[in-house]
Design a protein around this motif. Structure first.
Motif, PDB file in Angstrom:
ATOM      1  N   PHE A  50       2.896  -6.283  -2.108  1.00  0.00           N
ATOM      2  CA  PHE A  50       1.671  -6.218  -2.916  1.00  0.00           C
ATOM      3  C   PHE A  50       1.865  -5.295  -4.111  1.00  0.00           C
ATOM      4  O   PHE A  50       1.454  -5.627  -5.227  1.00  0.00           O
ATOM      5  N   LEU A  51       2.467  -4.138  -3.900  1.00  0.00           N
ATOM      6  CA  LEU A  51       2.684  -3.196  -5.002  1.00  0.00           C
ATOM      7  C   LEU A  51       3.597  -3.799  -6.060  1.00  0.00           C
ATOM      8  O   LEU A  51       3.379  -3.617  -7.256  1.00  0.00           O
ATOM      9  N   HIS A  52       4.610  -4.536  -5.626  1.00  0.00           N
ATOM     10  CA  HIS A  52       5.477  -5.207  -6.590  1.00  0.00           C
ATOM     11  C   HIS A  52       4.711  -6.287  -7.353  1.00  0.00           C
ATOM     12  O   HIS A  52       4.988  -6.536  -8.533  1.00  0.00           O
ATOM     13  N   SER A  53       3.738  -6.921  -6.693  1.00  0.00           N
ATOM     14  CA  SER A  53       2.965  -7.968  -7.365  1.00  0.00           C
ATOM     15  C   SER A  53       2.106  -7.415  -8.494  1.00  0.00           C
ATOM     16  O   SER A  53       1.684  -8.156  -9.379  1.00  0.00           O
ATOM     17  N   LEU A  54       1.853  -6.094  -8.470  1.00  0.00           N
ATOM     18  CA  LEU A  54       1.086  -5.451  -9.546  1.00  0.00           C
ATOM     19  C   LEU A  54       1.969  -5.096 -10.738  1.00  0.00           C
ATOM     20  O   LEU A  54       1.469  -4.596 -11.746  1.00  0.00           O
ATOM     21  N   LEU A  68       4.181  -2.738 -11.013  1.00  0.00           N
ATOM     22  CA  LEU A  68       4.161  -1.297 -11.233  1.00  0.00           C
ATOM     23  C   LEU A  68       5.576  -0.768 -11.410  1.00  0.00           C
ATOM     24  O   LEU A  68       6.526  -1.300 -10.826  1.00  0.00           O
ATOM     25  N   PRO A  69       5.727   0.301 -12.181  1.00  0.00           N
ATOM     26  CA  PRO A  69       7.035   0.961 -12.258  1.00  0.00           C
ATOM     27  C   PRO A  69       7.462   1.445 -10.874  1.00  0.00           C
ATOM     28  O   PRO A  69       6.627   1.815 -10.043  1.00  0.00           O
ATOM     29  N   GLU A  70       8.762   1.480 -10.651  1.00  0.00           N
ATOM     30  CA  GLU A  70       9.270   1.835  -9.325  1.00  0.00           C
ATOM     31  C   GLU A  70       8.884   3.248  -8.907  1.00  0.00           C
ATOM     32  O   GLU A  70       8.655   3.511  -7.730  1.00  0.00           O
ATOM     33  N   PHE A  71       8.776   4.182  -9.871  1.00  0.00           N
ATOM     34  CA  PHE A  71       8.446   5.555  -9.498  1.00  0.00           C
ATOM     35  C   PHE A  71       7.031   5.658  -8.938  1.00  0.00           C
ATOM     36  O   PHE A  71       6.759   6.498  -8.077  1.00  0.00           O
ATOM     37  N   ILE A  72       6.122   4.793  -9.399  1.00  0.00           N
ATOM     38  CA  ILE A  72       4.767   4.787  -8.840  1.00  0.00           C
ATOM     39  C   ILE A  72       4.793   4.205  -7.434  1.00  0.00           C
ATOM     40  O   ILE A  72       4.160   4.737  -6.506  1.00  0.00           O
ATOM     41  N   ILE A  73       5.530   3.123  -7.261  1.00  0.00           N
ATOM     42  CA  ILE A  73       5.613   2.492  -5.944  1.00  0.00           C
ATOM     43  C   ILE A  73       6.157   3.469  -4.913  1.00  0.00           C
ATOM     44  O   ILE A  73       5.616   3.595  -3.802  1.00  0.00           O
ATOM     45  N   GLN A  74       7.213   4.176  -5.274  1.00  0.00           N
ATOM     46  CA  GLN A  74       7.809   5.106  -4.310  1.00  0.00           C
ATOM     47  C   GLN A  74       6.905   6.305  -4.022  1.00  0.00           C
ATOM     48  O   GLN A  74       6.894   6.828  -2.911  1.00  0.00           O
ATOM     49  N   GLN A  75       6.126   6.736  -5.018  1.00  0.00           N
ATOM     50  CA  GLN A  75       5.197   7.840  -4.790  1.00  0.00           C
ATOM     51  C   GLN A  75       4.044   7.419  -3.888  1.00  0.00           C
ATOM     52  O   GLN A  75       3.405   8.258  -3.240  1.00  0.00           O
ATOM     53  N   MET A  76       3.785   6.113  -3.826  1.00  0.00           N
ATOM     54  CA  MET A  76       2.743   5.595  -2.940  1.00  0.00           C
ATOM     55  C   MET A  76       3.260   5.360  -1.518  1.00  0.00           C
ATOM     56  O   MET A  76       2.522   4.875  -0.665  1.00  0.00           O
ATOM     57  N   ARG A  77       4.502   5.701  -1.276  1.00  0.00           N
ATOM     58  CA  ARG A  77       5.074   5.622   0.082  1.00  0.00           C
ATOM     59  C   ARG A  77       4.952   6.995   0.728  1.00  0.00           C
ATOM     60  O   ARG A  77       5.641   7.939   0.348  1.00  0.00           O
ATOM     61  N   ILE A  78       4.048   7.109   1.669  1.00  0.00           N
ATOM     62  CA  ILE A  78       3.742   8.393   2.300  1.00  0.00           C
ATOM     63  C   ILE A  78       3.997   8.276   3.795  1.00  0.00           C
ATOM     64  O   ILE A  78       3.374   7.452   4.481  1.00  0.00           O
ATOM     65  N   LYS A  79       4.951   9.055   4.261  1.00  0.00           N
ATOM     66  CA  LYS A  79       5.340   9.038   5.677  1.00  0.00           C
ATOM     67  C   LYS A  79       5.678   7.624   6.142  1.00  0.00           C
ATOM     68  O   LYS A  79       5.277   7.179   7.228  1.00  0.00           O
ATOM     69  N   GLY A  80       6.385   6.917   5.273  1.00  0.00           N
ATOM     70  CA  GLY A  80       6.866   5.593   5.635  1.00  0.00           C
ATOM     71  C   GLY A  80       5.876   4.463   5.431  1.00  0.00           C
ATOM     72  O   GLY A  80       6.194   3.299   5.710  1.00  0.00           O
TER      73      GLY A  80
END
Length: 281
Positions: free
Chosen positions: A155-159, A161-173
């Motif tokens: 879903f995040l890729h479908s938006l 978004l830059p990869e740094f935002i996607i990875q920052q939205m990964r919290i505790k897996g």
């Protein structure tokens, strides 16, 4: 790619034993830019530059305190057990509605004693405030807070978004909805709209730029708040959603009242009028 775009450190740098957080830096950037733009516009409308500097000296600390009190009150079940955490605003936890309430109180009192047209000052600062709010949401991004419900990487890729935002939205897996981003985009769009319309002749009467800000922000905040997982609650109710509804309806009602029942209200572009100057004497 994922290893390169690791979770960003919320601490920007250290000065001795003092940790300087990105959260504070980002908010400070928003405030400084808002003050600069407000002073420029204020001069065009006949307001004094020194009044803005004096106002910020009162409004900034009072607004921060008000925002923190608002947050702590609605999270008292936690802070009553951890009183040492109450003052740690650099870790997040300041409510924007609390900040706005504090700022409006200070502006009202300040304008009364300085004999400044209150609605005119609110019109001048309103677009820059929503801009600062949009910038400030990136402080939440650095702290990995103000996010939404769990979602998927797809879903995040479908938006797109830059990869740094996607990875920052990964919290505790777990990946989460970037609601900070939704609100930031909404706020910055509101800034662009208000700035594009504010100087059109015979469009805004005094006070209506401010009402436009309240209407725009509260409308977007209602929907974004519904997606968040860290909302301040009053029982089973999301406080910010109810407040958004109240502000949205109230701002429209007040705008219509001033437009149709106060037809002699000056236009925003008139700035400080002869009547205002007479009241200063």
């Amino acid at each position: 790619m994922n290893s390169f775009f690791a979770v960003l450190n919320p601490i920007a740098f250290r000065l001795g034993g003092i940790e300087v957080h990105w959260y504070g830096i980002i908010i400070a950037v928003g405030v400084v830019l808002a003050v600069y733009l407000s002073i420029r516009e204020g001069k065009r409308r006949g307001l004094k530059e020194d009044d803005f500097y004096d106002l910020i000296l009162w409004a900034l600390p009072f607004s921060i305190i008000s925002a923190r009190i608002y947050y702590v009150v609605f999270e008292w079940s936690y802070y009553s057990q951890h009183p040492d955490q109450i003052y740690r605003i650099w870790d997040g936890g300041i409510a924007i509605y609390g900040c706005l309430i504090g700022a409006v109180i200070v502006i009202t009192v300040f304008c009364h004693y300085r004999k400044i047209p209150e609605w005119l000052l609110l019109d001048v600062v309103a677009p820059t405030v929503i801009m600062a709010q949009g910038i400030g949401r990136w402080g939440n991004f650095m702290n990995q807070e103000a996010h939404g419900r769990p979602t998927t990487l797809a879903f995040l890729h479908s938006l797109h978004l830059p990869e740094f935002i996607i990875q920052q939205m990964r919290i505790k897996g777990v990946y989460y909805q970037p609601t900070f981003l939704y609100e930031s985009v909404w706020d910055l769009a509101g800034f662009v709209v208000l700035m594009a319309l504010r100087h059109r002749p015979k469009l805004f009467k005094r006070g209506e730029v401010f009402f436009g800000y309240v209407i725009w922000y509260s409308f977007g905040r209602f929907f974004v708040e519904g997606m968040r997982t860290d909302s301040l609650m009053l029982g089973s109710l999301r406080v910010s959603q109810w407040l958004s509804v109240i502000l949205f309806v109230g701002a429209i009602a007040w705008l219509l009242h001033r437009r149709y029942w106060q037809p002699l209200a000056p236009w925003y572009l008139e700035g400080v009028t002869k009547y205002d100057k007479k009241n200063e004497e």
